[in-house]
Design a protein around this motif. Structure first.
Motif, PDB file in Angstrom:
ATOM      1  N   ASP A  57      56.326  97.326  -1.146  1.00  0.00           N
ATOM      2  CA  ASP A  57      56.526  98.741  -0.854  1.00  0.00           C
ATOM      3  C   ASP A  57      57.434  98.866   0.366  1.00  0.00           C
ATOM      4  O   ASP A  57      58.627  99.049   0.249  1.00  0.00           O
ATOM      5  CB  ASP A  57      55.177  99.442  -0.635  1.00  0.00           C
ATOM      6  CG  ASP A  57      55.326 100.950  -0.524  1.00  0.00           C
ATOM      7  OD1 ASP A  57      56.464 101.437  -0.668  1.00  0.00           O
ATOM      8  OD2 ASP A  57      54.323 101.644  -0.293  1.00  0.00           O
ATOM      9  N   GLU A  60      58.740  95.925   5.250  1.00  0.00           N
ATOM     10  CA  GLU A  60      58.884  95.840   6.708  1.00  0.00           C
ATOM     11  C   GLU A  60      57.679  95.177   7.360  1.00  0.00           C
ATOM     12  O   GLU A  60      57.503  95.258   8.573  1.00  0.00           O
ATOM     13  CB  GLU A  60      59.061  97.248   7.297  1.00  0.00           C
ATOM     14  CG  GLU A  60      60.363  97.907   6.897  1.00  0.00           C
ATOM     15  CD  GLU A  60      60.515  99.299   7.470  1.00  0.00           C
ATOM     16  OE1 GLU A  60      59.551  99.818   8.058  1.00  0.00           O
ATOM     17  OE2 GLU A  60      61.604  99.863   7.317  1.00  0.00           O
ATOM     18  N   ILE A  62      54.488  96.053   7.071  1.00  0.00           N
ATOM     19  CA  ILE A  62      53.460  96.965   7.580  1.00  0.00           C
ATOM     20  C   ILE A  62      52.518  97.530   6.520  1.00  0.00           C
ATOM     21  O   ILE A  62      51.458  98.039   6.863  1.00  0.00           O
ATOM     22  CB  ILE A  62      54.082  98.144   8.372  1.00  0.00           C
ATOM     23  CG1 ILE A  62      55.155  98.847   7.556  1.00  0.00           C
ATOM     24  CG2 ILE A  62      54.642  97.680   9.698  1.00  0.00           C
ATOM     25  CD1 ILE A  62      55.761 100.050   8.260  1.00  0.00           C
ATOM     26  N   CYS A  84      57.744  89.711   2.571  1.00  0.00           N
ATOM     27  CA  CYS A  84      58.890  90.635   2.568  1.00  0.00           C
ATOM     28  C   CYS A  84      59.771  90.447   3.805  1.00  0.00           C
ATOM     29  O   CYS A  84      60.929  90.867   3.815  1.00  0.00           O
ATOM     30  CB  CYS A  84      58.423  92.084   2.464  1.00  0.00           C
ATOM     31  SG  CYS A  84      57.393  92.638   3.842  1.00  0.00           S
TER      32      CYS A  84
HETATM   33  S1  FES Z   1      56.121  95.095   1.330  1.00  0.00           S
HETATM   34 FE1  FES Z   1      54.962  96.088   2.916  1.00  0.00          FE
HETATM   35  S2  FES Z   1      54.155  94.412   4.051  1.00  0.00           S
HETATM   36 FE2  FES Z   1      55.488  93.441   2.634  1.00  0.00          FE
END
Ligand code: FES
Ligand code: SF4
Length: 257
Positions: A57, A60, A62, A84
Protein backbone atom coordinates in the motif's frame (compact mmCIF):
# COMPACT_ATOMS: atom_id res chain seq x y z
CA UNK A 1 21.37 -6.20 -13.29
CA UNK A 2 19.85 -9.65 -13.72
CA UNK A 3 17.96 -11.26 -10.84
CA UNK A 4 16.67 -14.83 -10.80
CA UNK A 5 13.56 -15.34 -8.72
CA UNK A 6 12.02 -18.58 -7.48
CA UNK A 7 8.53 -17.48 -6.44
CA UNK A 8 5.88 -19.45 -4.56
CA UNK A 9 2.77 -19.57 -6.76
CA UNK A 10 -0.45 -20.69 -5.11
CA UNK A 11 -3.93 -20.02 -6.43
CA UNK A 12 -5.70 -19.91 -3.05
CA UNK A 13 -5.62 -21.26 0.51
CA UNK A 14 -6.84 -24.72 -0.43
CA UNK A 15 -4.83 -25.35 -3.58
CA UNK A 16 -1.31 -26.76 -3.67
CA UNK A 17 1.51 -24.32 -4.30
CA UNK A 18 4.84 -24.65 -6.07
CA UNK A 19 7.99 -22.68 -6.78
CA UNK A 20 8.22 -21.13 -10.25
CA UNK A 21 11.46 -19.76 -11.67
CA UNK A 22 11.57 -16.33 -13.33
CA UNK A 23 14.31 -14.07 -14.61
CA UNK A 24 14.28 -10.28 -14.36
CA UNK A 25 17.05 -9.20 -16.76
CA UNK A 26 16.45 -5.46 -16.51
CA UNK A 27 16.40 -4.68 -12.78
CA UNK A 28 18.56 -1.83 -11.53
CA UNK A 29 20.05 -0.92 -8.18
CA UNK A 30 17.76 2.11 -7.67
CA UNK A 31 14.59 0.04 -7.74
CA UNK A 32 12.89 -1.07 -4.58
CA UNK A 33 12.27 -4.80 -4.32
CA UNK A 34 8.57 -4.24 -5.06
CA UNK A 35 9.39 -2.11 -8.11
CA UNK A 36 11.52 -4.98 -9.36
CA UNK A 37 8.48 -7.25 -8.93
CA UNK A 38 6.38 -4.64 -10.78
CA UNK A 39 8.77 -5.00 -13.71
CA UNK A 40 8.37 -8.77 -13.60
CA UNK A 41 4.57 -8.44 -13.46
CA UNK A 42 4.49 -6.05 -16.41
CA UNK A 43 6.38 -8.63 -18.42
CA UNK A 44 4.12 -11.49 -17.27
CA UNK A 45 1.04 -9.43 -18.12
CA UNK A 46 2.48 -8.57 -21.53
CA UNK A 47 2.94 -12.29 -22.21
CA UNK A 48 -0.63 -13.05 -21.06
CA UNK A 49 0.55 -14.86 -17.92
CA UNK A 50 -0.81 -14.47 -14.40
CA UNK A 51 1.10 -11.73 -12.52
CA UNK A 52 2.52 -12.50 -9.08
CA UNK A 53 0.22 -11.40 -6.26
CA UNK A 54 1.84 -9.55 -3.36
CA UNK A 55 0.38 -7.06 -0.90
CA UNK A 56 1.45 -3.42 -0.67
CA UNK A 57 0.00 0.00 0.00
CA UNK A 58 2.17 2.88 1.27
CA UNK A 59 5.51 1.57 0.00
CA UNK A 60 7.03 3.83 2.65
CA UNK A 61 7.44 1.36 5.51
CA UNK A 62 4.49 2.66 7.51
CA UNK A 63 1.32 0.72 6.66
CA UNK A 64 2.44 -2.84 7.41
CA UNK A 65 0.79 -4.31 4.29
CA UNK A 66 3.87 -5.66 2.57
CA UNK A 67 5.90 -8.61 3.70
CA UNK A 68 7.01 -11.99 2.46
CA UNK A 69 10.05 -14.20 2.88
CA UNK A 70 13.20 -13.57 0.86
CA UNK A 71 15.61 -16.48 1.24
CA UNK A 72 13.82 -17.54 4.44
CA UNK A 73 13.92 -14.13 6.13
CA UNK A 74 10.78 -11.99 6.57
CA UNK A 75 11.25 -8.71 4.64
CA UNK A 76 14.61 -9.93 3.37
CA UNK A 77 18.24 -9.45 4.38
CA UNK A 78 18.32 -5.74 5.32
CA UNK A 79 17.74 -5.35 9.05
CA UNK A 80 15.10 -2.84 10.18
CA UNK A 81 13.62 -2.55 6.69
CA UNK A 82 10.26 -3.50 5.24
CA UNK A 83 10.33 -5.20 1.86
CA UNK A 84 8.87 -2.08 0.23
CA UNK A 85 11.87 -0.10 1.46
CA UNK A 86 14.41 -2.74 0.53
CA UNK A 87 16.42 -1.65 -2.50
CA UNK A 88 18.08 -3.70 -5.18
CA UNK A 89 21.48 -2.17 -4.39
CA UNK A 90 21.65 -4.72 -1.56
CA UNK A 91 21.74 -7.52 -4.13
CA UNK A 92 24.21 -8.45 -6.85
CA UNK A 93 23.96 -9.07 -10.56
CA UNK A 94 23.02 -12.72 -11.09
CA UNK A 95 21.68 -13.30 -7.56
CA UNK A 96 19.13 -16.11 -7.25
CA UNK A 97 16.45 -15.54 -4.60
CA UNK A 98 13.61 -17.59 -3.12
CA UNK A 99 10.36 -15.74 -2.35
CA UNK A 100 7.65 -17.33 -0.19
CA UNK A 101 4.61 -16.07 1.73
CA UNK A 102 4.66 -15.74 5.52
CA UNK A 103 3.83 -19.22 6.79
CA UNK A 104 1.58 -19.60 9.83
CA UNK A 105 -1.73 -21.37 10.46
CA UNK A 106 -3.29 -18.04 11.45
CA UNK A 107 -2.11 -16.40 8.19
CA UNK A 108 -3.74 -18.46 5.40
CA UNK A 109 -2.46 -17.78 1.91
CA UNK A 110 -4.80 -15.64 -0.19
CA UNK A 111 -2.71 -15.99 -3.33
CA UNK A 112 1.01 -16.38 -4.10
CA UNK A 113 2.90 -14.11 -1.65
CA UNK A 114 -0.19 -12.54 -0.07
CA UNK A 115 -1.59 -13.86 3.20
CA UNK A 116 -4.71 -13.06 5.19
CA UNK A 117 -3.66 -11.25 8.40
CA UNK A 118 -7.18 -10.36 9.56
CA UNK A 119 -6.47 -12.44 12.69
CA UNK A 120 -4.39 -9.42 13.81
CA UNK A 121 -7.43 -7.17 13.32
CA UNK A 122 -9.57 -9.48 15.45
CA UNK A 123 -6.97 -9.41 18.24
CA UNK A 124 -6.98 -5.59 18.18
CA UNK A 125 -10.79 -5.55 18.18
CA UNK A 126 -10.80 -7.79 21.27
CA UNK A 127 -9.08 -5.17 23.43
CA UNK A 128 -6.50 -3.00 21.69
CA UNK A 129 -8.25 0.31 22.24
CA UNK A 130 -9.15 2.89 24.87
CA UNK A 131 -12.63 4.25 25.53
CA UNK A 132 -12.88 8.03 25.76
CA UNK A 133 -15.73 10.49 25.82
CA UNK A 134 -16.46 12.17 22.53
CA UNK A 135 -16.21 15.94 22.28
CA UNK A 136 -13.48 18.39 21.51
CA UNK A 137 -9.89 17.27 21.89
CA UNK A 138 -8.42 17.87 25.37
CA UNK A 139 -5.52 20.28 25.74
CA UNK A 140 -2.23 18.53 25.06
CA UNK A 141 -0.75 19.55 28.42
CA UNK A 142 -3.79 18.59 30.50
CA UNK A 143 -2.65 15.01 31.05
CA UNK A 144 1.03 14.82 31.98
CA UNK A 145 2.85 11.63 31.00
CA UNK A 146 6.15 10.57 32.58
CA UNK A 147 8.89 10.92 29.97
CA UNK A 148 10.10 7.32 30.34
CA UNK A 149 6.54 6.04 29.90
CA UNK A 150 5.89 8.21 26.87
CA UNK A 151 9.15 7.00 25.30
CA UNK A 152 8.23 3.35 25.90
CA UNK A 153 4.72 3.94 24.56
CA UNK A 154 6.06 5.63 21.42
CA UNK A 155 8.57 2.82 20.83
CA UNK A 156 5.82 0.20 21.12
CA UNK A 157 3.49 2.26 18.91
CA UNK A 158 5.98 1.89 16.06
CA UNK A 159 4.62 -1.62 15.36
CA UNK A 160 3.01 -1.60 11.92
CA UNK A 161 1.31 -5.00 12.23
CA UNK A 162 3.24 -6.55 9.36
CA UNK A 163 3.39 -10.07 10.84
CA UNK A 164 7.11 -10.66 10.26
CA UNK A 165 7.46 -11.62 13.93
CA UNK A 166 4.94 -14.43 13.44
CA UNK A 167 6.61 -15.65 10.25
CA UNK A 168 10.03 -15.85 11.90
CA UNK A 169 8.89 -17.55 15.10
CA UNK A 170 9.24 -21.37 15.23
CA UNK A 171 5.98 -21.40 17.23
CA UNK A 172 4.22 -18.87 14.95
CA UNK A 173 3.59 -16.80 18.05
CA UNK A 174 2.14 -13.31 17.73
CA UNK A 175 3.55 -12.28 21.11
CA UNK A 176 5.72 -9.45 19.81
CA UNK A 177 2.82 -7.85 17.94
CA UNK A 178 0.31 -8.29 20.77
CA UNK A 179 2.77 -7.14 23.42
CA UNK A 180 3.58 -4.00 21.42
CA UNK A 181 -0.10 -3.10 21.36
CA UNK A 182 -0.59 -3.90 25.06
CA UNK A 183 2.59 -2.01 26.04
CA UNK A 184 1.74 1.02 23.95
CA UNK A 185 -1.59 1.67 25.67
CA UNK A 186 -0.55 0.26 29.06
CA UNK A 187 2.15 2.93 29.48
CA UNK A 188 -0.25 5.83 29.10
CA UNK A 189 -2.74 7.27 31.61
CA UNK A 190 -5.53 6.94 29.03
CA UNK A 191 -4.90 3.20 28.86
CA UNK A 192 -5.21 2.40 32.55
CA UNK A 193 -8.97 1.93 32.88
CA UNK A 194 -9.06 -1.01 30.49
CA UNK A 195 -5.53 -2.28 31.13
CA UNK A 196 -6.46 -5.61 32.80
CA UNK A 197 -9.28 -6.34 30.39
CA UNK A 198 -7.04 -5.52 27.43
CA UNK A 199 -4.29 -7.90 28.52
CA UNK A 200 -6.71 -10.75 29.28
CA UNK A 201 -8.73 -10.46 26.11
CA UNK A 202 -5.88 -9.90 23.67
CA UNK A 203 -3.73 -12.73 25.01
CA UNK A 204 -6.66 -15.17 24.98
CA UNK A 205 -7.70 -14.02 21.51
CA UNK A 206 -4.15 -14.61 20.24
CA UNK A 207 -4.46 -18.25 21.30
CA UNK A 208 -7.98 -18.55 19.89
CA UNK A 209 -6.74 -17.38 16.51
CA UNK A 210 -4.24 -20.23 16.33
CA UNK A 211 -0.97 -18.46 17.14
CA UNK A 212 1.56 -20.43 19.19
CA UNK A 213 3.15 -19.66 22.53
CA UNK A 214 6.31 -17.63 23.03
CA UNK A 215 9.38 -19.60 24.09
CA UNK A 216 11.79 -16.64 24.09
CA UNK A 217 13.72 -17.56 20.98
CA UNK A 218 14.04 -13.87 20.06
CA UNK A 219 13.67 -14.48 16.31
CA UNK A 220 10.83 -11.94 16.25
CA UNK A 221 12.97 -9.10 17.57
CA UNK A 222 15.72 -9.94 15.07
CA UNK A 223 13.44 -9.50 12.05
CA UNK A 224 11.07 -6.77 13.22
CA UNK A 225 11.42 -3.89 10.75
CA UNK A 226 10.40 -1.39 13.43
CA UNK A 227 12.77 -2.39 16.22
CA UNK A 228 10.11 -3.67 18.62
CA UNK A 229 11.94 -5.39 21.47
CA UNK A 230 11.02 -8.49 23.45
CA UNK A 231 10.93 -6.37 26.62
CA UNK A 232 7.37 -5.72 25.53
CA UNK A 233 6.63 -9.44 25.82
CA UNK A 234 7.82 -9.38 29.43
CA UNK A 235 5.48 -6.43 30.10
CA UNK A 236 2.62 -8.28 28.43
CA UNK A 237 3.19 -11.35 30.62
CA UNK A 238 3.30 -9.16 33.74
CA UNK A 239 0.01 -7.49 32.81
CA UNK A 240 -1.59 -10.82 31.92
CA UNK A 241 -0.54 -12.52 35.17
CA UNK A 242 -1.78 -9.59 37.24
CA UNK A 243 -5.06 -9.47 35.32
CA UNK A 244 -5.51 -13.24 35.71
CA UNK A 245 -5.48 -12.81 39.48
CA UNK A 246 -7.69 -9.75 39.73
CA UNK A 247 -9.84 -9.27 36.64
CA UNK A 248 -13.25 -10.86 36.11
CA UNK A 249 -15.35 -10.26 33.01
CA UNK A 250 -18.65 -8.57 33.80
CA UNK A 251 -21.62 -10.86 33.29
CA UNK A 252 -24.89 -9.54 32.00
CA UNK A 253 -28.27 -9.78 33.63
CA UNK A 254 -28.58 -10.23 37.31
CA UNK A 255 -30.43 -9.59 40.41
CA UNK A 256 -32.31 -12.05 42.47
CA UNK A 257 -35.61 -10.55 41.54
S1 FES B 1 3.74 -1.20 1.67
FE1 FES B 1 3.35 -0.10 3.53
S2 FES B 1 4.89 -0.85 4.87
FE2 FES B 1 5.43 -1.75 2.97
S1 SF4 C 1 6.14 -6.40 16.20
FE1 SF4 C 1 7.46 -5.84 14.43
S2 SF4 C 1 7.42 -7.68 13.13
FE2 SF4 C 1 5.70 -7.87 14.56
S3 SF4 C 1 3.92 -7.01 13.51
FE3 SF4 C 1 4.84 -5.33 14.72
S4 SF4 C 1 6.25 -4.33 13.27
FE4 SF4 C 1 5.78 -6.32 12.37
Amino acid sequence: MKIILNIWRQQNATSAGRMVRYEVPNANEHMSFLEMLDVLNEELTRKGEDPVTFEHDCREGICGCCGFMIDGVPHGPQRGTTVCQLHMRHFHDGDELWLEPFRAKAFPVIKDLMVDRSSFDRIIASGGFISVNTGSAPDGNALPVIKKCSDMAMDAAACIGCGACVASCPNASASLFVSAKISHLGQLPQGQVERDRRAMRMVLKMTDEGFGYCTNTGECEAVCPKGITIENIARMHRDYIKASATFREETSGGGAG
